[in-house]
Scaffold this motif. Structure first.
Motif, short mmCIF file in Angstrom:
data_model
loop_
_atom_site.label_atom_id
_atom_site.label_comp_id
_atom_site.label_asym_id
_atom_site.label_seq_id
_atom_site.Cartn_x
_atom_site.Cartn_y
_atom_site.Cartn_z
N THR A 22 0.76 -1.09 -0.01
CA THR A 22 0.04 0.01 -0.06
C THR A 22 0.71 1.42 -0.09
N LEU A 23 0.46 2.42 -0.87
CA LEU A 23 1.20 3.40 -0.98
C LEU A 23 0.10 4.65 -0.66
N SER A 24 0.43 5.17 0.40
CA SER A 24 -0.55 6.24 1.03
C SER A 24 -0.07 7.36 1.71
N VAL A 79 5.23 6.87 -9.57
CA VAL A 79 5.21 5.38 -9.32
C VAL A 79 4.71 4.42 -10.37
N ASN A 112 -1.70 -4.51 -5.65
CA ASN A 112 -1.13 -3.38 -4.91
C ASN A 112 -2.01 -2.14 -4.69
N LEU A 136 -2.75 2.14 -4.42
CA LEU A 136 -2.25 3.43 -4.02
C LEU A 136 -3.45 4.15 -3.39
N ASN A 152 -1.85 10.54 -2.28
CA ASN A 152 -0.52 10.54 -2.81
C ASN A 152 -0.62 11.75 -3.65
N LEU A 200 1.40 12.90 -6.93
CA LEU A 200 2.49 12.37 -7.90
C LEU A 200 2.41 13.56 -8.93
#
Length: 674
Positions: free
Chosen positions: A621-623, A644, A652, A654, A668, A670
């Protein structure tokens, strides 16, 4: 601490008394606990007194000594400066140890001790070093990774890895800044506690009368304003205003004909109308519950008062109300519930009746309810505590959360919680005393804990619980609340609204009311930049968290000092790793409140991708991260390739928001990437 204040204290329900009764254990259980304490090893401290590579007082010698000493140890520093490692790599860590650069002279929040590996291997935490910590060193010039983790539950925090102690000059390690291998799990690279400070207020002198205790709090109509309830002498108390008490307005609340009144829970109905619940005495030895509905103009004894007394109970305590329901506890004259197992009740305000299903934690001896939150529709969440039959020092009373459906009368998602902030060899009896939810799917709880076998409360806490995607409750994050500058004072938390908690402080000379505000915000931990490989590489490892770091920039987050490859690489089947965190910092897109999420990383200026997830990595997890920007988020500081990239990896996430927590976001950013 929920307390009824009046001329007589007989039958008074307090946190200490409730949990003391529930934490009693047989004498043989207490003796077993003492025997276990006697066998514990004493932690040793090894002091680095020399900046040389070898010999007495060096870092090398301290590592060797810690490896050979039994149990966890500490390596402290009485010198600051640069340690130049010679031709031989430093020994790998094989025993639990805290390497504490914060102990060095002149430390003021950033590293003052630099380890220049001069082309030798970096620090390695190998098998046996599980639970170690590496704090506040500058680690540069390694011929491999700056830090390699082969053991589990390692904390790497406050370090400059690939960057000198000035936070701006690179002397990169040849490999990754931090390499987490397959054998390493549950590591924390950075910091995951978003609490930046706790503000406390002594609120004894609030208008219109001295405050004896605070027992309820809800958010007011505007930011920074609260509705609070409690006790002032023999009267109940209602207050509108800021936590500081400056500029607020207070009202006394007296149940008609009562000798004493105490208000627990407020509920704002809008249009100046309120609901208040609490207790009163009429001089007959009985504690009655009550509900008030009206405006402040109806106080102190006007408006509509309704008595709420549980059938057959001598003491009825009504603690909280919201969404047309109230919850509380009923008890008998000797502290035994006359209604059997579980004596926590739900009261329907519209029908003025008790609902048929009492609140009973499955299998418990007794259950209490102190807070209710209305989620909308027919959904409520209730907080309190319970004790199981045969409870001992090792299994004392626990806090709980449960969902209640008012249409079906069914309970779901029973979940138990215990305060983890306990000294070795001790157990805590824990209760939730209040509940709020400023963010959908995120609950803050006021908690009280008692050391089992003690007669005093250990501390109050603010606990935060988030819903999982399936609607169940996740684990709690705990913030201890300890009122400052009060020797041996005990802080008891009674109620909560967002991150505001109120209650009382118990001292040897008496007690006084307090309020507190828990503040959150980003606090930089590691700077991992200028390395020849990735900033952080996760190779087949699982359950790790990377949070609150600058990866690819200087300490200010404004200058690119990129790692040659990716900011973060997640590969080789790595799973269930969290990059960032889910604290919002108050973000609310419906109100256009946009701030940096406090648990995220700044991942910018790197030579490859900001984050590359590949090689079959899954469930990562990207948070809450800024990827390709400066620390402020409004200036480009791009990674050379993608912000990313997810390649040959599935499952996965985001995270922008979740079904349970929408519309509050853990976004996030980006931007600015190649």
């Amino acid at each position: 601490m929920k307390s009824f204040v009046g001329p007589s204290r007989v039958g008074v329900e307090t946190s200490k008394n409730r949990m003391r009764r529930r934490s009693r254990a047989p004498r043989h259980a207490r003796l077993r606990g003492l025997e276990a304490l006697e066998s514990r090893e004493v932690m040793a401290t090894f002091l680095v007194t020399s900046l040389l590579d070898t010999g007495a007082g060096t870092l090398r010698q301290a590592i060797l000594a810690a490896n050979h000493a039994p149990g966890p140890d500490t390596i402290d520093f009485s010198v600051a400066g640069t340690i130049q490692v010679g031709r031989t790599s430093l020994p790998a860590l094989t025993s639990p140890v805290l390497i504490d650069g914060r102990s060095a002279p002149g430390f003021a929040g950033t590293p003052v001790v630099t380890v220049n590996f001069q082309g030798t291997g970096g620090l390695q935490f190998n098998r046996g070093s599980d639970g170690s910590s590496l704090e506040s060193l500058s680690l540069v010039g390694s011929g491999s990774a700056g830090v390699t983790l082969n053991a589990s539950n390692i904390t790497v925090q406050g370090d400059y890895i690939g960057v000198l102690a000035n936070g701006a000059t690179t002397l990169g390690n040849h490999g990754d800044g931090v390499r987490i291998n397959r054998t390493s799990h549950g590591d924390l690279v950075g910091q995951n506690n978003p609490v930046s400070s706790v503000a406390y207020y002594d609120t004894t002198g609030y208008s219109p009368a001295a405050v004896t205790a605070w027992q309820g709090i809800r958010n007011g109509d505007s930011s920074g304003q609260y509705i609070q309830t409690g006790t002032s002498g023999t009267s109940g108390l209602l207050y509108f205003g800021p936590l500081s008490g400056v500029g607020g307005t207070g009202y006394l609340v007296d149940y008609p004909g009562a000798t004493s009144t105490s208000v627990y829970g407020p509920n704002d109905l809008g249009g100046g109308n309120l609901q208040l619940v609490g207790t009163y005495r009429a001089g007959n030895g009985v504690v009655n519950g009550f509900l008030f509905q009206g405006t402040t103009a109806d106080l102190p004894s006007g408006g509509t008062y309704t008595t709420i007394d549980y059938p057959g109970a001598t003491y009825t305590f009504v603690h909280s109300t919201m969404g047309g329901l109230a919850v509380g506890n009923a008890d008998g004259p000797e502290g035994n519930a006359p209604i059997g197992t579980g004596h926590a009740f739900i009261y329907d305000i519209a029908t003025q009746s008790f609902l048929p299903n009492n609140i009973v934690y499955p299998g418990s001896l007794t259950t209490t309810a102190y807070g209710v939150w209305y989620n909308g529709g027919t959904s409520y969440t209730i907080a309190g505590g319970y004790i199981m039959p045969g409870a001992t020092n090792s299994a004392p009373s626990q806090a709980y959360l449960v969902d209640y459906n008012s249409a079906t009368g069914q309970f779901s998602h029973w979940t138990s919680f215990s305060d983890p902030n306990v000294a070795p060899g001790q157990s805590l009896a824990t209760h939730f005393e209040g509940i709020s939810s400023d963010q959908k799917g995120v609950y803050t709880l006021a908690a009280d804990s008692v050391v089992v076998g003690s007669t005093n409360a250990a501390q109050g806490s603010l606990a935060t619980v988030r819903r999982n995607p399936d609607g169940s409750f996740g684990p709690a994050a705990w913030v201890p609340l300890n009122y400052p500058a009060v020797p041996n004072g005990l802080t008891s938390a009674n109620s909560v609204a967002g991150n505001a908690v109120d209650g009382i402080v118990i001292t040897a000379n008496g007690a006084f009311p307090f309020e507190s505000q828990v503040n959150v915000g980003f606090q930089l931990s590691n700077v991992i930049s200028g390395n020849g490989g990735n900033g952080i590489g996760i190779y087949g490892a699982s359950g790790n968290q990377i949070a609150m770091n600058n990866i690819g920039t200087d300490a200010s987050g404004t200058i690119a000092l990129g790692n040659r490859q990716n900011g973060i690489l997640v590969t080789a089947g790595a799973s269930n790793n969290l990059i960032g965190g889910q604290a919002t910092g108050g973000n609310d897109p419906t109100a256009a409140v946009i701030v940096r999420p406090p648990q995220g990383n700044l991942i910018s200026g790197n030579g490859g991708d900001g984050v590359l997830i590949t090689g079959g990595a899954t469930q990562n997890t990207l948070s809450g991260n800024f990827v390709g920007t400066s620390a402020s988020g409004d200036t480009a500081l791009g990674n050379r390739l993608d912000g990313v990239a997810v390649v040959n990896a599935s499952g996965n996430a985001l995270i922008g928001c979740t079904f349970q927590q929408s519309p509050f976001v853990f976004y996030n950013v980006l931007s600015g990437n190649g």
